[in-house]
Motif scaffolding. Structure first.
Motif, PDB file in Angstrom:
ATOM      1  N   ASP A  94      -9.530   3.195   4.765  1.00 50.40           N
ATOM      2  CA  ASP A  94      -9.689   2.988   3.319  1.00 50.40           C
ATOM      3  C   ASP A  94     -10.789   1.982   2.997  1.00 50.40           C
ATOM      4  O   ASP A  94     -11.129   1.805   1.820  1.00 50.40           O
ATOM      5  N   LEU A 143      -8.425  -0.640  -1.190  1.00 52.43           N
ATOM      6  CA  LEU A 143      -7.158  -0.082  -0.728  1.00 52.43           C
ATOM      7  C   LEU A 143      -6.457   0.734  -1.818  1.00 52.43           C
ATOM      8  O   LEU A 143      -5.715   1.668  -1.528  1.00 52.43           O
ATOM      9  N   THR A 153       0.830  -1.199   0.000  1.00 56.35           N
ATOM     10  CA  THR A 153       0.000   0.000   0.000  1.00 56.35           C
ATOM     11  C   THR A 153       0.867   1.254   0.000  1.00 56.35           C
ATOM     12  O   THR A 153       0.586   2.220  -0.727  1.00 56.35           O
ATOM     13  N   ASP A 164      -7.909   5.319  -3.468  1.00 56.82           N
ATOM     14  CA  ASP A 164      -7.415   6.680  -3.278  1.00 56.82           C
ATOM     15  C   ASP A 164      -5.950   6.830  -3.660  1.00 56.82           C
ATOM     16  O   ASP A 164      -5.380   7.921  -3.529  1.00 56.82           O
TER      17      ASP A 164
END
Length: 461
Positions: free
Chosen positions: A140, A96, A42, A99
């Motif tokens: 998220d 996840l 991430t 964004d």
């Protein structure tokens, strides 16, 4: 009476407090596990700058793409492998990533050709392992997943605290955080050749068909893609590599392709037949490529990407030789119950009349001269009296639903201290059994790629 009620209230208030401390305050225990990589992936997706090609999928993507070779073949692009454990759910990976996708990105959706990966499946138990040490990622996830996460939290907190007390879990297999490189790929050299008996996982057949993907998932993926396109990103769908030997006789690859193209308002790139590869290119599941297979598939994927970009330059990724299958020594164990089972080759498919009368069964290492390596779905389902099953080290795969209907089954014993058998999320479907493992291997099983979803039901013997 009032004192008793006060004590009860205090205890009820203390329980969530204790669980909260175990879950959030105890140091992270899954950081070295396979799911411990999630927070790094991430961060990689958030921090990688420039024009990017982002691969989103399950572990088939993590094992399937060589991002460094992709960058060499597509100058000007950075490659980010956002493939993780399929048991987590493709939807969760999209959540996840949402964004962290930017204008100019090329996003390639590459879930496994499996009903679970092509559905709205979400495993909250596995997600907590990925969140451990990175709880900010909860922000998220959509509200619809928070209920499942709340329900799974007590088991996660208890298991995490037990791992803390036992000193944590060893991470000495390919299923560990250390197995990932700086692109999010599985490192070279860790999966050198096919180690599956017969070249494929017979317990997890793959059926390609027009109805393989769940319509709800396709609608959700289409909505997600529309959001990304509004940001200025391109979103494409590519076929995850799949083992040719695993395809069922009634598979219809073209029907699967046509159904995806009709349902998804995004390009479906490449030829699906090119992603159906020979068994020599795979490692330990029907979707996990070995190092040579990863090079081959990256070559295929790069060509598909170039076709979309209108790039006619040659793809200078060499075609590697096929690795020879791994040579395995036959494990010879206890075969005293061999007459209790029905077989198709080396797979247990049912029970004989004698087996149906037994309350305890030991799956043999051989029947006659044939090694026993797998257990089929429903193999034990006809037994209404079975209480205990023991699997020796020879069993390398157990199909989902193998114990369905075994309502009296209390314990499944595994004799190996090292997790070596492949199981799916439906291992315990239809039964309430506990998984009993050697005490020395308890932590390893609870954080293993295949077994982690059953952590609270894994106990020592």
């Amino acid at each position: 009476m009032k004192k008793y009620m006060l004590t009860t209230v205090l205890l009820l208030l203390a329980i969530p407090l204790v669980l909260g401390v175990w879950g959030f305050a105890v140091p992270a225990q899954y950081g070295d596990s396979f799911m411990g990589e999630l927070k790094y992936k991430t961060a990689l997706l958030e921090e990688t700058s420039g024009r990017r090609i982002v691969i989103i999928g399950g572990s088939g993507a993590a094992f399937g793409v060589d991002s460094a070779r992709m960058e060499e073949a597509l100058p000007g692009y950075r490659a980010v492998n956002f493939g993780m454990y399929a048991a987590l759910g493709t939807d969760a990976m999209l959540d996840l990533a949402r964004d962290r996708i930017r204008a100019g990105d090329i996003v390639i959706l590459m879930p496994e050709e499996h009903p679970q990966a092509l559905s709205g499946w979400f495993d909250a138990d596995v997600m907590w392992q990925g969140l451990d040490g990175a709880f900010s990622l909860l922000a998220d996830l959509p509200a619809g997943k928070l209920g499942a996460l709340a329900a799974a939290f007590p088991a996660f907190a208890g298991q995490k605290f037990r791992l803390f007390l036992s000193g944590g879990a060893p991470a000495d297999s390919v299923y560990a955080r250390a197995s990932f490189d700086d692109h999010g790929d599985i490192r070279d050299g860790l999966a050198p050749q096919n180690i599956m008996t017969g070249g494929f996982d017979a317990s997890s057949p793959v059926r390609l068909s027009a109805d393989l993907a769940d319509p709800g998932f396709l609608a959700s993926a289409a909505g997600w893609a529309a959001e990304m396109q509004q940001k200025g990103a391109e979103v494409w769908f590519a076929f995850c590599p799949v083992n040719r030997l695993a395809l069922t006789a009634d598979s219809d690859t073209d029907a699967f392709f046509d159904a995806l193209r009709a349902a998804l308002p995004i390009p479906v790139i490449g030829d699906p037949h090119d992603s159906i590869l020979d068994p020599e290119w795979f490692y330990d599941t029907n979707y996990h490529l070995n190092g040579s297979g990863r090079q081959l598939y990256t070559r295929i994927l790069v060509r598909a990407v170039k076709a979309m970009l209108g790039d006619s330059s040659p793809t200078e990724i060499p075609l590697p030789p096929k690795p020879a299958p791994a040579e395995t020594e036959g494990f010879r164990g206890d075969d005293r119950d061999a007459a209790c089972f029905l077989y198709e080759g080396g797979t247990v498919v049912g029970l004989t009349a004698e087996g149906l009368r037994r309350t305890a069964l030991l799956v043999p290492s051989f029947h006659g001269d044939t090694p026993v390596t797998a257990i089929a779905s429903g193999a034990f389902s006809a037994s209404g009296v079975l209480q205990r099953v023991t699997l020796q080290e020879n069993v390398s795969a157990v199909a989902d639903g193998a114990f369905a209907g075994c309502t009296g089954l209390e314990n499944i014993f595994l004799t190996s201290a090292v997790p070596a058998v492949r199981v799916g999320s439906g291992l315990l479907t239809g039964c309430d059994a506990r998984i009993r493992v050697p005490e020395a291997g308890l932590s390893a099983y609870r954080t293993d790629y295949f077994f982690s979803a059953f952590g609270s039901r894994i106990l020592p013997y």
